[in-house]
Design a protein around this motif. Structure first.
Motif, PDB file in Angstrom:
ATOM      1  N   THR A   9      35.223  43.323  44.728  1.00  0.00           N
ATOM      2  CA  THR A   9      36.638  43.117  44.382  1.00  0.00           C
ATOM      3  C   THR A   9      36.845  42.510  42.996  1.00  0.00           C
ATOM      4  OG1 THR A   9      36.404  41.123  45.707  1.00  0.00           O
ATOM      5  CG2 THR A   9      37.610  42.952  46.703  1.00  0.00           C
ATOM      6  N   SER A  10      35.761  42.157  42.308  1.00  0.00           N
ATOM      7  CA  SER A  10      35.933  41.520  40.994  1.00  0.00           C
ATOM      8  C   SER A  10      34.633  41.615  40.190  1.00  0.00           C
ATOM      9  CB  SER A  10      36.315  40.045  41.212  1.00  0.00           C
ATOM     10  OG  SER A  10      36.377  39.361  39.985  1.00  0.00           O
ATOM     11  N   GLY A  11      34.769  41.425  38.887  1.00  0.00           N
ATOM     12  CA  GLY A  11      33.610  41.206  38.005  1.00  0.00           C
ATOM     13  C   GLY A  11      32.542  42.280  38.061  1.00  0.00           C
ATOM     14  N   ILE A  30      32.631  45.350  49.716  1.00  0.00           N
ATOM     15  CA  ILE A  30      33.080  44.196  50.494  1.00  0.00           C
ATOM     16  C   ILE A  30      33.537  43.090  49.547  1.00  0.00           C
ATOM     17  CG2 ILE A  30      32.325  42.476  52.219  1.00  0.00           C
ATOM     18  CD1 ILE A  30      29.940  44.744  52.590  1.00  0.00           C
ATOM     19  N   GLY A  31      34.621  42.424  49.925  1.00  0.00           N
ATOM     20  CA  GLY A  31      35.108  41.263  49.176  1.00  0.00           C
ATOM     21  C   GLY A  31      36.147  40.546  50.010  1.00  0.00           C
ATOM     22  N   ARG A  32      36.663  39.440  49.472  1.00  0.00           N
ATOM     23  CA  ARG A  32      37.663  38.686  50.252  1.00  0.00           C
ATOM     24  C   ARG A  32      39.084  39.122  49.947  1.00  0.00           C
ATOM     25  NH1 ARG A  32      35.595  32.795  48.632  1.00  0.00           N
ATOM     26  NH2 ARG A  32      35.738  33.901  46.662  1.00  0.00           N
ATOM     27  N   ASN A  33      39.361  39.429  48.692  1.00  0.00           N
ATOM     28  CA  ASN A  33      40.737  39.628  48.246  1.00  0.00           C
ATOM     29  C   ASN A  33      41.230  41.039  48.599  1.00  0.00           C
ATOM     30  OD1 ASN A  33      42.937  40.376  46.381  1.00  0.00           O
ATOM     31  ND2 ASN A  33      42.599  38.310  45.589  1.00  0.00           N
ATOM     32  N   SER A  34      42.117  41.100  49.624  1.00  0.00           N
ATOM     33  CA  SER A  34      42.579  42.403  50.137  1.00  0.00           C
ATOM     34  C   SER A  34      43.322  43.204  49.087  1.00  0.00           C
ATOM     35  CB  SER A  34      43.551  42.203  51.287  1.00  0.00           C
ATOM     36  OG  SER A  34      42.853  41.835  52.400  1.00  0.00           O
ATOM     37  N   ALA A  51      36.096  40.766  53.977  1.00  0.00           N
ATOM     38  CA  ALA A  51      35.336  39.781  54.750  1.00  0.00           C
ATOM     39  C   ALA A  51      34.965  38.598  53.879  1.00  0.00           C
ATOM     40  CB  ALA A  51      34.056  40.413  55.303  1.00  0.00           C
ATOM     41  N   ASP A  52      34.873  37.433  54.519  1.00  0.00           N
ATOM     42  CA  ASP A  52      34.374  36.234  53.844  1.00  0.00           C
ATOM     43  C   ASP A  52      32.889  36.106  54.176  1.00  0.00           C
ATOM     44  OD1 ASP A  52      33.622  33.781  52.940  1.00  0.00           O
ATOM     45  OD2 ASP A  52      35.345  32.705  53.770  1.00  0.00           O
ATOM     46  N   LEU A  53      32.055  36.427  53.207  1.00  0.00           N
ATOM     47  CA  LEU A  53      30.611  36.474  53.458  1.00  0.00           C
ATOM     48  C   LEU A  53      29.963  35.089  53.450  1.00  0.00           C
ATOM     49  CD1 LEU A  53      29.741  39.638  51.328  1.00  0.00           C
ATOM     50  CD2 LEU A  53      29.920  39.501  53.811  1.00  0.00           C
ATOM     51  N   ALA A  98      25.340  29.509  51.401  1.00  0.00           N
ATOM     52  CA  ALA A  98      25.761  30.507  52.387  1.00  0.00           C
ATOM     53  C   ALA A  98      26.111  31.834  51.710  1.00  0.00           C
ATOM     54  CB  ALA A  98      26.959  29.985  53.177  1.00  0.00           C
ATOM     55  N   THR A  99      26.867  31.763  50.602  1.00  0.00           N
ATOM     56  CA  THR A  99      27.355  33.011  49.978  1.00  0.00           C
ATOM     57  C   THR A  99      26.283  33.657  49.096  1.00  0.00           C
ATOM     58  OG1 THR A  99      29.500  31.921  49.854  1.00  0.00           O
ATOM     59  CG2 THR A  99      29.287  34.008  48.707  1.00  0.00           C
ATOM     60  N   ASN A 100      25.674  32.845  48.245  1.00  0.00           N
ATOM     61  CA  ASN A 100      24.751  33.422  47.254  1.00  0.00           C
ATOM     62  C   ASN A 100      23.399  33.780  47.867  1.00  0.00           C
ATOM     63  OD1 ASN A 100      26.874  32.649  45.652  1.00  0.00           O
ATOM     64  ND2 ASN A 100      25.622  31.709  44.059  1.00  0.00           N
ATOM     65  N   TYR A 101      23.012  33.069  48.956  1.00  0.00           N
ATOM     66  CA  TYR A 101      21.724  33.402  49.568  1.00  0.00           C
ATOM     67  C   TYR A 101      21.835  33.909  51.017  1.00  0.00           C
ATOM     68  CZ  TYR A 101      17.465  33.028  52.164  1.00  0.00           C
ATOM     69  OH  TYR A 101      16.442  33.334  53.019  1.00  0.00           O
TER      70      TYR A 101
HETATM   71  N1  LIG Z   1      29.273  36.332  35.283  1.00  0.00           N
HETATM   72  C1  LIG Z   1      28.093  35.883  34.904  1.00  0.00           C
HETATM   73  O1  LIG Z   1      27.870  35.510  33.742  1.00  0.00           O
HETATM   74  C2  LIG Z   1      26.956  35.819  35.890  1.00  0.00           C
HETATM   75  C3  LIG Z   1      25.653  35.579  35.417  1.00  0.00           C
HETATM   76  C4  LIG Z   1      24.603  35.499  36.320  1.00  0.00           C
HETATM   77  C5  LIG Z   1      24.855  35.635  37.664  1.00  0.00           C
HETATM   78  N2  LIG Z   1      26.141  35.856  38.111  1.00  0.00           N
HETATM   79  C6  LIG Z   1      26.372  35.945  39.539  1.00  0.00           C
HETATM   80  O2  LIG Z   1      26.964  37.192  39.849  1.00  0.00           O
HETATM   81  C7  LIG Z   1      27.737  37.051  41.043  1.00  0.00           C
HETATM   82  C8  LIG Z   1      29.068  37.759  40.834  1.00  0.00           C
HETATM   83  O3  LIG Z   1      29.762  37.059  39.849  1.00  0.00           O
HETATM   84  P1  LIG Z   1      30.863  37.689  38.900  1.00  0.00           P
HETATM   85  O4  LIG Z   1      30.540  37.216  37.544  1.00  0.00           O
HETATM   86  O5  LIG Z   1      31.042  39.135  39.147  1.00  0.00           O
HETATM   87  O6  LIG Z   1      32.136  36.832  39.399  1.00  0.00           O
HETATM   88  P2  LIG Z   1      33.562  37.197  39.984  1.00  0.00           P
HETATM   89  O7  LIG Z   1      34.313  38.063  39.053  1.00  0.00           O
HETATM   90  O8  LIG Z   1      34.162  35.896  40.375  1.00  0.00           O
HETATM   91  O9  LIG Z   1      33.235  38.043  41.291  1.00  0.00           O
HETATM   92  C9  LIG Z   1      32.684  37.455  42.436  1.00  0.00           C
HETATM   93  C10 LIG Z   1      32.731  38.468  43.551  1.00  0.00           C
HETATM   94  O10 LIG Z   1      32.087  37.895  44.699  1.00  0.00           O
HETATM   95  C11 LIG Z   1      33.017  37.929  45.780  1.00  0.00           C
HETATM   96  N3  LIG Z   1      32.829  36.770  46.629  1.00  0.00           N
HETATM   97  C12 LIG Z   1      32.666  35.478  46.263  1.00  0.00           C
HETATM   98  N4  LIG Z   1      32.580  34.699  47.355  1.00  0.00           N
HETATM   99  C13 LIG Z   1      32.710  35.538  48.426  1.00  0.00           C
HETATM  100  C14 LIG Z   1      32.721  35.347  49.815  1.00  0.00           C
HETATM  101  N5  LIG Z   1      32.599  34.119  50.353  1.00  0.00           N
HETATM  102  N6  LIG Z   1      32.868  36.412  50.627  1.00  0.00           N
HETATM  103  C15 LIG Z   1      33.009  37.665  50.101  1.00  0.00           C
HETATM  104  N7  LIG Z   1      32.999  37.914  48.790  1.00  0.00           N
HETATM  105  C16 LIG Z   1      32.853  36.866  47.959  1.00  0.00           C
HETATM  106  C17 LIG Z   1      34.394  37.871  45.140  1.00  0.00           C
HETATM  107  O11 LIG Z   1      35.323  38.352  46.075  1.00  0.00           O
HETATM  108  P3  LIG Z   1      36.901  37.956  45.970  1.00  0.00           P
HETATM  109  O12 LIG Z   1      37.248  37.996  44.513  1.00  0.00           O
HETATM  110  O13 LIG Z   1      37.538  39.059  46.758  1.00  0.00           O
HETATM  111  O14 LIG Z   1      37.052  36.606  46.552  1.00  0.00           O
HETATM  112  C18 LIG Z   1      34.175  38.799  43.970  1.00  0.00           C
HETATM  113  O15 LIG Z   1      34.235  40.146  44.385  1.00  0.00           O
HETATM  114  C19 LIG Z   1      27.841  35.547  41.333  1.00  0.00           C
HETATM  115  O16 LIG Z   1      26.933  35.214  42.359  1.00  0.00           O
HETATM  116  C20 LIG Z   1      27.392  34.912  40.034  1.00  0.00           C
HETATM  117  O17 LIG Z   1      26.785  33.656  40.227  1.00  0.00           O
HETATM  118  C21 LIG Z   1      27.181  35.968  37.254  1.00  0.00           C
END
Ligand SMILES: NC(=O)c1ccc[n+]([C@@H]2O[C@H](COP(=O)([O-])OP(=O)(O)OC[C@H]3O[C@@H](n4cnc5c(N)ncnc54)[C@H](OP(=O)(O)O)[C@@H]3O)[C@@H](O)[C@H]2O)c1
Length: 254
Positions: A9-11, A30-34, A51-53, A98-101
């Motif tokens: 859903t993001s990034g 899968i993501g949280r934000n519908s 889903a909230d993972l 919980a979320t990252n691992y």
């Molecule tokens: N950006 C960086 O520079 C970077 C560098 C190294 C590693 N990472 C890692 O890459 C991963 C993704 O980060 P991103 O940069 O893409 O950030 P982001 O734009 O904030 O995206 C995070 C994604 O993870 C989902 N998410 C988070 N918690 C969740 C949960 N409890 N249940 C379900 N979905 C969940 C979010 O869903 P919702 O938005 O729907 O809540 C979103 O889709 C993270 O683990 C981050 O630590 C990022």
């Protein structure tokens, strides 16, 4: 190919969903934000699951929705350790752990039987520098230490899984700094640096999709280069201990 993506859903995850869909793959994400999930499903034709993972129960429910074969699993859902006080899930785990691992362990273990021969599993990871990370798996850490422990756990898991499942292509990928919502609650100077020097999510997506599209030697990757981990002593013992700890948790929530 049928590809399952978390964090779609993001990034980084959303960019992966876009790239794979444009290349003709059937993507479930899968993501949280519908709202964002449904908008991306409408844009790409992908199948969105809300889903909230961070919840092992919810992760189990998500896994049980899949019945058809899966060619690739790309696990990008996660956060960052920016809070000075630890956040704990309703199931009693530190939220980042919980979320990252745990969610990545749980989802991938439950979906293993559906993975086709030579399938790939690619998981977003940290920078591989874990010498000073906590290995007290049950302890609630806070701030950066929480993210570090979750990162170590994930890389140890990938290492162990690659040994146990030699026919699968198991990878972790550290993409470097990427301009995403991950930093939106951080201090202004951090956001300025990320905006100036961070890569685009589309660039980061390409590191993940190349690991899916072509065979690669080695488990741990930094962008397009193999990465050597800096691990605490007795890493093999730690990996086995973590494996048993995680399977005991999984058994409780399955
Ligand atoms: N950006 C960086 O520079 C970077 C560098 C190294 C590693 N990472 C890692 O890459 C991963 C993704 O980060 P991103 O940069 O893409 O950030 P982001 O734009 O904030 O995206 C995070 C994604 O993870 C989902 N998410 C988070 N918690 C969740 C949960 N409890 N249940 C379900 N979905 C969940 C979010 O869903 P919702 O938005 O729907 O809540 C979103 O889709 C993270 O683990 C981050 O630590 C990022």
């Amino acid at each position: 190919m049928h590809i399952v993506v978390t964090g779609g859903t993001s990034g980084i995850g959303a960019a992966v969903v876009r790239e794979l869909s444009q290349n003709g793959h059937h993507v479930s994400f899968i993501g949280r934000n519908s709202e964002r999930g449904q908008a991306l499903a409408a844009e790409t034709g992908g199948h969105f699951i809300q889903a909230d993972l961070s919840s092992l129960r919810a992760t189990h429910q998500v896994a049980s929705q899949f019945q058809e074969p899966i060619d690739s699993l790309i696990l990008c859902a996660g956060g960052i350790g920016s809070k000075p006080t630890p956040l704990v899930t309703s199931e009693g785990f530190e939220t980042l752990f919980a979320t990252n691992y745990l969610s990545k362990f749980s989802l991938s273990q439950q979906l293993l039987p559906l993975l086709s021969a030579n399938a790939s599993l690619v998981m977003v990871s940290g920078n591989g520098r874990y010498k000073n990370a906590s290995t007290a798996w049950q302890r609630i850490e806070k701030g950066f230490r929480a993210a570090l422990k979750a990162g170590l756990a994930l890389d140890l898991y990938a290492r162990q899984l690659a040994k146990n499942q030699p026919t699968l292509r198991i990878h972790t990928c550290y993409p470097g700094m990427v301009r995403t919502n991950l930093f939106k609650h951080m201090a202004l100077p951090v956001r300025v640096v990320v905006n100036l020097f961070g890569q685009s999510p589309a660039q980061a997506s390409s590191y993940f999709t190349q690991l899916v599209n072509q065979p690669h030697e080695g488990v741990h990757w930094h962008k397009t280069t193999p990465m050597r981990l800096q691990l605490p002593p007795a890493a093999d013992d730690l990996a086995r201990e973590l494996w048993n700890y995680s399977h005991n948790i999984l058994a409780k929530y399955s």
